[in-house]
Scaffold this active site. Structure first.
Site: not given
Ligand code: MN
Ligand code: MN
Length: 306
Positions: A84, A95, A155, A163, A192, A287
């Site tokens: 990640d 992300d 998020h 976030h 995710e 993700e």
């Protein structure tokens, strides 16, 4: 298009390069410290900075595991590893995460999170509710015989805020107030899904903490803490950073550890403990970061690479 969305798209192009390198970096015998350092170097060599330390969470670990400088772990042929990583351009973070299943024995569990991710992204559009997206995620994971992790999720992302308030749970009937949120054109979201082969479908904190971020600036007593705080403000702002990064910047483990201890104790920093499956079972994750456009969500990397 505004500058902010352009920065996300540029970050996505670099994230795509990283995803294309992963098959050459992640294999049996390779060390976690080397993999994390190499991915972070690719990001920097492409003119961006890591949006957060590379998370390399193996098997029952779900997230927030980044190697320390004395990390000795090497991958073995049975490992399932979640990679990640974040690419930041002007604080706009792509992300991304993918799972590498080195033995091939967990193919179905990897497929479960990939299906969940595709289904979620296909259904996001202006007017759609977070709760509906959570339902798609849950359904796809359950369909293949696994459990979604109920206390992890996607998020909203804003510049320098990874976030950004709105949470996208991996289960539909969570009591999270974000479930009522309605997606809007121009929103940026990371989705995710996490799936476990355990019974409970939850992760819990462990005692290991290698990742931190700035919460608020306050007075601290130690000289080391003040220097570290000034450095964090200047170099990382509100984006998460690794203990190992500071130890490299300051060329001392003992000074950094003392400073971090005081900064956490004085509520200056958030800490991100390593998260582990409560039943100690294998976890998989996929993700992608997407921009919500008029007709639907557009992933900033090709979703087939995740
Ligand atoms: Mn991530
Ligand atoms: Mn994320």
């Amino acid at each position: 298009m505004n500058d902010e969305l352009e920065s996300f798209i540029e970050a996505g192009k670099i994230a795509e390069k990283v995803l294309r390198e992963i098959p050459h970096l992640v294999y049996d015998g390779q060390s976690l410290l080397d993999i994390a350092g190499t991915i972070e170097k690719i990001i920097i060599d492409n003119g961006a900075i890591p949006g957060f330390p590379v998370n390399l969470s193996v098997n029952q670990y779900a997230a927030h595991y980044t190697p320390s400088l004395d990390e000795k772990t090497v991958l073995n042929s049975e490992d399932v590893i979640k990679i990640d990583f974040g690419v930041s351009i002007n604080g706009c973070v792509a992300d991304q995460a993918t799972t590498v299943d080195l033995s091939g024995k967990h193919e179905l569990q990897v497929k479960a999170v990939r299906n969940a991710l595709s289904s979620a992204v296909e259904n996001i559009k202006p007017g759609a509710k977070v709760e509906e997206i959570s339902k798609h995620i849950e359904d796809e994971i359950v369909k293949l015989g696994f459990k979604p992790i109920s206390n992890l999720g996607g998020h909203m992302i804003k510049p320098y805020l990874l976030h950004a308030g709105i949470f996208v749970p991996n289960i539909s009937n969570s009591n999270d107030p974000s479930s009522e949120y309605v997606f809007k054109e121009g929103d940026v979201f990371a989705i995710e899904p996490f799936a476990t082969s355990g019974e409970t479908g939850k992760v819990a904190d462990t005692d290991k903490v290698e990742i931190f971020s700035l919460k608020q600036v306050r007075n601290v007593r130690l000289n080391a803490s003040r220097k570290i705080l000034a450095h964090i403000l200047q170099k990382y702002s509100t984006l998460p950073f690794a203990r190992r990064w500071l130890q490299q910047d300051f060329k001392s483990k003992v000074i950094v550890n003392a400073g971090l201890r005081e900064l956490v104790r004085n509520d200056v920093l958030f800490k991100y403990p390593v998260l582990k499956d409560v039943d100690n079972q294998i976890i998989t994750q996929a993700e992608v970061t997407s921009i919500v456009e008029k007709d639907g969500a557009k992933p900033i990397v090709p979703i087939s690479l995740v």
